[in-house]
Design a protein around this motif. Structure first.
Motif, PDB file in Angstrom:
ATOM      1  N   PRO A  16     140.278  24.766  29.370  1.00  0.00           N
ATOM      2  CA  PRO A  16     139.395  23.599  29.427  1.00  0.00           C
ATOM      3  C   PRO A  16     140.125  22.373  29.984  1.00  0.00           C
ATOM      4  O   PRO A  16     141.303  22.161  29.675  1.00  0.00           O
ATOM      5  CB  PRO A  16     139.006  23.384  27.964  1.00  0.00           C
ATOM      6  N   ASP A  17     139.455  21.620  30.803  1.00  0.00           N
ATOM      7  CA  ASP A  17     140.029  20.435  31.418  1.00  0.00           C
ATOM      8  C   ASP A  17     139.945  19.278  30.430  1.00  0.00           C
ATOM      9  O   ASP A  17     139.039  18.444  30.498  1.00  0.00           O
ATOM     10  CB  ASP A  17     139.266  20.122  32.718  1.00  0.00           C
ATOM     11  N   GLU A  18     140.876  19.281  29.499  1.00  0.00           N
ATOM     12  CA  GLU A  18     140.857  18.264  28.452  1.00  0.00           C
ATOM     13  C   GLU A  18     142.138  17.450  28.490  1.00  0.00           C
ATOM     14  O   GLU A  18     143.210  17.985  28.753  1.00  0.00           O
ATOM     15  CB  GLU A  18     140.770  18.939  27.067  1.00  0.00           C
ATOM     16  N   VAL A  19     141.990  16.172  28.174  1.00  0.00           N
ATOM     17  CA  VAL A  19     143.177  15.324  28.069  1.00  0.00           C
ATOM     18  C   VAL A  19     143.945  15.737  26.823  1.00  0.00           C
ATOM     19  O   VAL A  19     143.360  15.939  25.762  1.00  0.00           O
ATOM     20  CB  VAL A  19     142.772  13.836  27.970  1.00  0.00           C
ATOM     21  N   ARG A  20     145.240  15.937  26.988  1.00  0.00           N
ATOM     22  CA  ARG A  20     146.066  16.314  25.838  1.00  0.00           C
ATOM     23  C   ARG A  20     147.393  15.589  25.945  1.00  0.00           C
ATOM     24  O   ARG A  20     147.754  15.107  27.017  1.00  0.00           O
ATOM     25  CB  ARG A  20     146.264  17.822  25.798  1.00  0.00           C
ATOM     26  N   PRO A  21     148.118  15.508  24.837  1.00  0.00           N
ATOM     27  CA  PRO A  21     149.416  14.825  24.920  1.00  0.00           C
ATOM     28  C   PRO A  21     150.316  15.541  25.918  1.00  0.00           C
ATOM     29  O   PRO A  21     150.309  16.766  26.007  1.00  0.00           O
ATOM     30  CB  PRO A  21     149.983  14.966  23.503  1.00  0.00           C
ATOM     31  N   SER A  22     151.081  14.777  26.661  1.00  0.00           N
ATOM     32  CA  SER A  22     152.021  15.393  27.594  1.00  0.00           C
ATOM     33  C   SER A  22     153.332  14.631  27.509  1.00  0.00           C
ATOM     34  O   SER A  22     153.482  13.732  26.681  1.00  0.00           O
ATOM     35  CB  SER A  22     151.457  15.370  29.007  1.00  0.00           C
ATOM     36  N   LEU A  23     154.272  14.983  28.358  1.00  0.00           N
ATOM     37  CA  LEU A  23     155.568  14.324  28.324  1.00  0.00           C
ATOM     38  C   LEU A  23     155.430  12.848  28.680  1.00  0.00           C
ATOM     39  O   LEU A  23     154.658  12.491  29.573  1.00  0.00           O
ATOM     40  CB  LEU A  23     156.526  14.987  29.321  1.00  0.00           C
ATOM     41  N   THR A  24     156.181  12.007  28.011  1.00  0.00           N
ATOM     42  CA  THR A  24     156.267  10.613  28.426  1.00  0.00           C
ATOM     43  C   THR A  24     157.152  10.542  29.668  1.00  0.00           C
ATOM     44  O   THR A  24     157.870  11.484  29.992  1.00  0.00           O
ATOM     45  CB  THR A  24     156.923   9.759  27.329  1.00  0.00           C
ATOM     46  N   ALA A  25     157.110   9.412  30.335  1.00  0.00           N
ATOM     47  CA  ALA A  25     157.958   9.251  31.523  1.00  0.00           C
ATOM     48  C   ALA A  25     159.430   9.421  31.150  1.00  0.00           C
ATOM     49  O   ALA A  25     160.196  10.069  31.866  1.00  0.00           O
ATOM     50  CB  ALA A  25     157.710   7.890  32.157  1.00  0.00           C
TER      51      ALA A  25
END
Lengths: 101, 502
Positions: free
Chosen positions: A68-77
């Motif tokens: 699913p194309d959902e926003v999820r937490p990812s790596l910070t810069a």
């Protein structure tokens, strides 16, 4: 089908260049002999399979697996840059990518 | 050496559950063992003392507070260094990743942490899992606990040796052409490669993506099943992860029933080129399965003759593509070429890859680049993919007349360190029996079959159809029970004691 050729020292140097690996003269000498015997061995696949055999690229017959194309937490810069050899202003800092002339 | 570390993981879990040992005590006992023997064995590249003890303490607190915990909570585990661990170094045995600390966990590591399994550290391996001896590790080889002068197998020699030396009850391995099973074979341990896609590849540093599969390295078949179950299951982060229930591996391992099962001996992997002691132990193991009620049939898989050649085209081709990510830009080693002012990115890349990759990695990248290059693609990679089809068809036909297929895992017992290092072709031949399962994506297991004439362990390989992993656990458990009855103890009880340095 193209006949099997052996792998020459020049070809090894050329292919290593394509793969972006610099090799010393000494490495070239060693690898050319070793790779030539490996290529001689693997060339046996040529006699093994007829033209009507379909190729198999993967053990599982899967197509277009998506999630699913959902926003999820990812790596910070900072996390994404944590292993970078060099960074600047939250970006990867790389050597020049264009020639000077 | 503390007796607790010689228990199976299943027994350790039982002691943790009944309170006769704490997770902190159990973890500390393993850390002590690592400190005492790993100077000689060199199974570990990194030991994770404080984090492992913190995780163990948490499990003890949860247990005493009456919180529900996983059945294996508190059983410590070692992780092959090709698997990313957040906050802990991950090098894949390569100088190009020296000092790299991943910002994320592999899915299987997330699952181990969630189960409350303390991570003891990262195990040694051939660089990027390319090799059969750990001699291609940039950090020096691992030594076989049965004979420190000999190889522990590869690429996962560190995981197998850690388990064999009682430095860890469980270790994660990865198997692209036999890197779980061949080390298990030569160290007298159990190694299991699930069906391709059975355990998520997310966070595994890729070698050959259509072949790579993580799995358990243990001292018993039941432990392998328990460990398999913790790590397995669908993961949306891996598009090739199997979206189906995990096969009932633990149940099968507990029952260990082969009555009425058909065991197929692969005639192409039966005898020729095998050390006499390997062949003798294999035949005895087959007889033990017959005594336990199995029926033996012979199957023919003629395309296996080309499996090694096909593998050494498919695998390097995928390697050449996967290794392109080590470009000295986003992570890993960056080296400036000597004597060049303001070098270009490409020059930096070529110099970094020269300095950061070892010989075997370079050979495989060059071989794969060559096999994929214009004018050669059809003759090499294209043909190898057709052979792959033939191998899958041979397996399908064989499984029409047999429930599982068996062979010796490895043609010989552990060879001496250095013996095959300068002869890549000789090294590749170690994988002749393990490679077909990877090409077809099938599950395979190696478990101890006894000692050869040279006193070194011999491995017995069991292969099952895709997604029928439980079959190899059932057959493996039955064989293990029969053989241990004969030996009077697990095979590792016959291993020489390692010198403990304090």
């Amino acid at each position: 089908m193209r006949p099997m050729s052996s792998l020459s020292r020049d070809e090894v140097a050329h292919v290593a260049g394509l793969a972006r690996i610099h090799l010393s003269d000494e490495e070239l000498d060693t690898f050319a002999g070793q790779l030539d015997s490996i290529v001689g061995f693997v060339a046996s696949v040529n006699e093994a399979a007829a033209d009507d055999i379909p190729p198999m690229s993967h053990p599982l017959p899967l197509t277009n697996v998506t999630r699913p194309d959902e926003v999820r937490p990812s790596l910070t810069a900072d996390e994404a840059l944590s292993g970078a050899p060099a960074s600047e202003q939250q970006r990867f800092l790389v050597p020049r990518i264009l020639s000077e002339d | 050496m503390s007796d607790i570390i010689r228990l199976s993981a299943a027994d350790m879990a039982a002691r943790l559950a009944d309170g006769s040992v704490s997770a902190v005590e159990l973890t500390q006992a393993h850390l002590d063992r690592i400190a005492a023997v790993d100077g000689d064995v060199h199974a570990f590249l990194h030991v994770n003392t404080s984090e492992a003890l913190t995780a163990a303490k948490q499990v003890d607190e949860d247990r005493s507070a009456g919180k529900p915990v996983h059945a294996l909570a508190g059983v410590p585990v070692a992780v092959k260094d090709v698997v990313t661990t957040k906050g802990q170094p991950t090098t894949a045995g390569s100088k190009i990743l020296e000092g790299w600390v991943p910002p994320y966990d592999a899915t299987l590591v997330t699952r181990l942490r969630a189960a409350g399994m303390p991570l003891l550290g990262k195990t040694n391996m051939d660089e990027f899992a390319m090799g059969s001896s750990t001699e291609h590790s940039a950090y020096g080889p691992t030594h076989n606990p049965w004979d420190l002068e000999r190889i522990p197998g590869g690429s996962g020699g560190g995981s197998a040796a850690a388990v064999a030396a009682f430095e860890a009850p469980l270790a994660v391995g990865t198997d692209t052409g036999g890197s779980i099973r061949q080390p298990a074979s030569v160290t007298g341990t159990v190694g299991s490669k699930p069906t391709y896609g059975g355990i998520s590849r997310y966070g595994l540093i890729a070698m050959a993506s259509s072949l790579d599969q993580a799995g358990p390295c243990t001292r018993s078949v039941l432990d392998a099943a328990l460990f398999h179950e913790v790590m397995a299951g669908h993961d949306p982060m891996d598009s090739t992860s199997i979206d189906a229930p995990v096969p009932p591996v633990v149940d099968a391992a507990r029952r260990g029933d082969v009555k009425g099962m058909k065991i197929g001996i692969i005639s192409q992997l039966d005898g020729e080129g095998y050390q006499p002691g390997v062949k003798a132990r294999f035949d005895e193991a087959v007889a033990a399965l017959t005594d336990a009620g199995a029926e033996v049939v012979t199957v023919s898989c003629p395309s296996f003759e080309q499996a090694l050649a096909a593998y050494y085209l498919v695998m390097p081709s995928e390697v050449s593509s996967n290794m392109a990510r080590f470009d000295a830009m986003r992570y890993g080693l960056r080296v400036a070429p000597e004597g060049v002012d303001a070098p270009s990115a490409e020059q930096v890349m070529a110099a970094s890859r020269e300095a950061g990759f070892g010989n075997e990695v370079k050979r495989r990248i060059i071989l794969g680049t060559y096999a994929l290059s214009s004018g050669y693609y059809d003759a090499y990679y294209g043909q190898a993919q057709k052979v792959r089809t033939l191998i899958a068809r041979d397996f399908a036909r064989a499984f029409e007349s047999a429930d599982v297929l068996v062979s010796p895992t490895s043609p010989t017992t552990a060879f001496k360190l250095g013996e095959k290092l300068e002869d890549p072709m000789a090294m590749y031949l170690n994988d002749v029996a393990t490679i077909p399962a990877n090409l077809a994506g099938l599950p395979g297991m190696s478990l101890p079959a006894g000692l050869s004439d040279d006193g070194l362990p011999v491995g017995f390989q069991i292969l099952a159809p895709a997604t029928k992993d439980e079959r190899m656990y059932g057959v493996g458990a039955a064989l293990e029970r029969a053989l241990e009855e004969k030996w009077g103890a697990p095979l590792l009880a016959q291993a020489p004691a390692l010198k403990e340095n304090n």
